[in-house]
Design an enzyme around this catalytic site. Structure first.
Site, short mmCIF file in Angstrom:
data_model
loop_
_atom_site.label_atom_id
_atom_site.label_comp_id
_atom_site.label_asym_id
_atom_site.label_seq_id
_atom_site.Cartn_x
_atom_site.Cartn_y
_atom_site.Cartn_z
N ARG A 128 0.85 -1.19 0.00
CA ARG A 128 0.00 0.00 0.00
C ARG A 128 0.89 1.24 0.00
O ARG A 128 2.00 1.21 0.57
CB ARG A 128 -0.91 0.02 1.24
CG ARG A 128 -2.09 -0.93 1.13
CD ARG A 128 -3.12 -0.45 0.10
NE ARG A 128 -4.23 -1.34 -0.08
CZ ARG A 128 -4.35 -2.25 -1.05
NH1 ARG A 128 -3.39 -2.40 -1.93
NH2 ARG A 128 -5.44 -2.99 -1.17
N HIS B 175 -1.22 0.69 -9.89
CA HIS B 175 -1.93 -0.28 -9.03
C HIS B 175 -2.52 -1.43 -9.87
O HIS B 175 -3.73 -1.68 -9.85
CB HIS B 175 -3.05 0.42 -8.22
CG HIS B 175 -3.45 -0.38 -7.01
ND1 HIS B 175 -3.84 0.20 -5.83
CD2 HIS B 175 -3.52 -1.73 -6.79
CE1 HIS B 175 -4.13 -0.75 -4.94
NE2 HIS B 175 -3.95 -1.92 -5.51
P1 NDP Z 1 -1.77 -11.40 4.20
O1 NDP Z 1 -2.61 -10.90 5.31
O2 NDP Z 1 -2.05 -12.74 3.59
O3 NDP Z 1 -0.24 -11.46 4.66
C1 NDP Z 1 0.33 -10.45 5.42
C2 NDP Z 1 1.76 -10.83 5.80
O4 NDP Z 1 2.36 -9.71 6.46
C3 NDP Z 1 1.83 -12.01 6.76
O5 NDP Z 1 2.93 -12.82 6.44
C4 NDP Z 1 2.04 -11.32 8.10
O6 NDP Z 1 2.75 -12.10 9.05
C5 NDP Z 1 2.88 -10.15 7.70
N1 NDP Z 1 2.79 -9.06 8.68
C6 NDP Z 1 1.69 -8.34 9.03
N2 NDP Z 1 2.01 -7.41 9.96
C7 NDP Z 1 3.33 -7.55 10.20
C8 NDP Z 1 4.26 -6.89 11.06
N3 NDP Z 1 3.89 -5.88 11.85
N4 NDP Z 1 5.54 -7.31 11.05
C9 NDP Z 1 5.95 -8.33 10.26
N5 NDP Z 1 5.12 -9.00 9.42
C10 NDP Z 1 3.83 -8.61 9.40
O7 NDP Z 1 -1.78 -10.25 3.07
P2 NDP Z 1 -1.74 -10.45 1.48
O8 NDP Z 1 -0.52 -11.25 1.15
O9 NDP Z 1 -3.05 -10.89 0.97
O10 NDP Z 1 -1.55 -8.92 1.00
C11 NDP Z 1 -0.32 -8.24 1.20
C12 NDP Z 1 -0.41 -6.80 0.71
O11 NDP Z 1 -0.53 -6.79 -0.72
C13 NDP Z 1 -1.58 -6.00 1.25
O12 NDP Z 1 -1.14 -4.70 1.58
C14 NDP Z 1 -2.52 -5.91 0.06
O13 NDP Z 1 -3.34 -4.77 0.13
C15 NDP Z 1 -1.51 -5.83 -1.08
N6 NDP Z 1 -2.04 -6.17 -2.39
C16 NDP Z 1 -1.74 -5.33 -3.44
C17 NDP Z 1 -2.20 -5.62 -4.69
C18 NDP Z 1 -1.79 -4.79 -5.86
O14 NDP Z 1 -2.33 -4.97 -6.96
N7 NDP Z 1 -0.84 -3.89 -5.70
C19 NDP Z 1 -3.06 -6.78 -4.96
C20 NDP Z 1 -3.24 -7.63 -3.80
C21 NDP Z 1 -2.76 -7.31 -2.56
P3 NDP Z 1 2.19 -13.55 9.57
O15 NDP Z 1 2.36 -14.47 8.39
O16 NDP Z 1 3.07 -13.90 10.67
O17 NDP Z 1 0.74 -13.32 9.92
#
Ligand code: NDP
Length: 312
Positions: A227, A275
């Site tokens: 984001r 995006h």
């Molecule tokens: P998920 O919720 O599946 O995964 C999030 C990951 O981030 C997990 O591994 C989580 O850790 C980790 N995480 C969250 N908070 C922290 C923190 N404070 N410190 C360290 N690690 C952290 O998300 P998605 O993979 O579905 O999406 C990821 C991003 O991609 C989002 O921002 C989404 O909006 C963006 N996105 C962008 C798109 C685009 O076209 N540009 C399309 C699709 C998504 P843990 O595994 O331990 O829970």
């Protein structure tokens, strides 16, 4: 059962309507902007950036589905009914598309494509812009969820040295694991290309800032497809201008669309994409959401349920 859809224009709605008719024939699918919809009939919504305070007007709403992987655009609604299940989109199709994008972006930084594109505009033919080899390059993926894990595996397949950083320990073959705040400095110090695929939460807002960028090796690159608010733009630009960073590939911005006067547009070391990193087809997304609603109706579990304690 009525599903109200807010995602795309009138033409897009026709596509959504046809796809839900195929995958969930019992569902009545109506357009968010349809003035004849009785709010009391709405049990499900599938939305992208719903205007604030509208979700609270549906007294019988049972579930809120995001039309995309992110849910920050829904959580920002101050009157969001917090007791309802909130679901983000998690499909293999989206993960694959993100992996495709991240691999393209990493290879672009590796092969100095931002500089080559500047050269092309000036009809320059600089044979010194050869770039590096993937096995000599360390990529670090922040966030190993639906998007990050697939991207990490695909990057490893290209021969990059890949590490991931997330909240809890992971075992992904070929991917070195770094966990939590305690490992962040070590993760950054070994990362030549940083990929941000974190969810937007209070803990991750502004995570790519002067302090973290300074911990990357000189000449590193940054890819942000999470984001826009993950990156402090002024800090990123300062690091590119000082030469600490060699390049950036950016897909997400704050605000969007990226304002016409924004320095990213003309920056010689930046590639801007609008995006588009992972935009799943409407048919695949409708099939997935129809499946989520069906599982919910049966009282079964389903992927992508927002956890208010974790915040993503
Ligand atoms: P998920 O919720 O599946 O995964 C999030 C990951 O981030 C997990 O591994 C989580 O850790 C980790 N995480 C969250 N908070 C922290 C923190 N404070 N410190 C360290 N690690 C952290 O998300 P998605 O993979 O579905 O999406 C990821 C991003 O991609 C989002 O921002 C989404 O909006 C963006 N996105 C962008 C798109 C685009 O076209 N540009 C399309 C699709 C998504 P843990 O595994 O331990 O829970």
């Amino acid at each position: 059962m009525t599903l109200l859809v807010r995602s795309g224009n009138a033409e897009a709605f026709l596509e959504w309507h046809a796809a839900f008719a195929e995958f969930s024939p019992g569902l009545e699918v109506r357009n968010w902007s349809d003035p004849d919809v009785d709010p009391a009939c709405v049990e499900y919504v599938m939305v992208w950036e719903p205007e604030h305070n509208r979700l609270a007007t549906f007294p019988n709403l049972r579930m809120v589905c995001s039309a995309a992987a992110g849910i920050d655009h829904i959580l920002s609604d101050p009157s969001l009914p917090k007791h309802l299940p909130l679901v983000r989109l998690v499909t293999a199709d989206q993960s694959q598309r993100m992996g495709d994008y991240v691999c393209w972006a990493a290879l672009s930084l590796l092969r100095r494509i931002p500089e080559i594109l500047v050269g092309q505009r000036e009809r320059g033919f600089d044979t010194a812009l050869t770039g590096e080899a993937a096995p000599d390059t360390r990529v670090g993926v922040m966030g190993l969820g639906a998007m990050g894990a697939r991207s990490a595996v695909m990057l490893a397949g290209l021969g990059f040295q890949v590490a991931g950083w997330s909240g809890g320990a992971k075992k992904i073959p070929g991917v070195q694991d770094f966990v939590g705040d305690a490992d962040l400095a070590a993760f950054l110090a070994r990362t030549d290309i940083l990929v941000c695929l974190l969810p937007l939460t209070p803990a991750t807002t502004g995570i790519v800032r002067a302090e973290t960028i300074a911990q990357l090796p000189k000449g590193a690159g940054v890819i942000n497809a999470g984001r826009g608010r993950h990156v402090v733009d002024a800090d990123l630009i300062a690091a590119l201008d000082s030469g600490h960073l060699a390049g950036a590939v950016l897909d997400v911005f704050d605000p969007e669309p990226l304002p016409k006067e924004h320095p990213y547009w003309e920056h010689p070391k930046v590639i801007v994409t609008p995006h588009v990193a992972s935009f799943g087809s409407r048919r695949v997304r409708a099939r997935h959401i129809a499946g989520v609603i069906a599982a919910f109706e049966r009282g079964e579990s389903f992927p992508g349920l927002y956890d208010p304690v974790r915040g993503y």
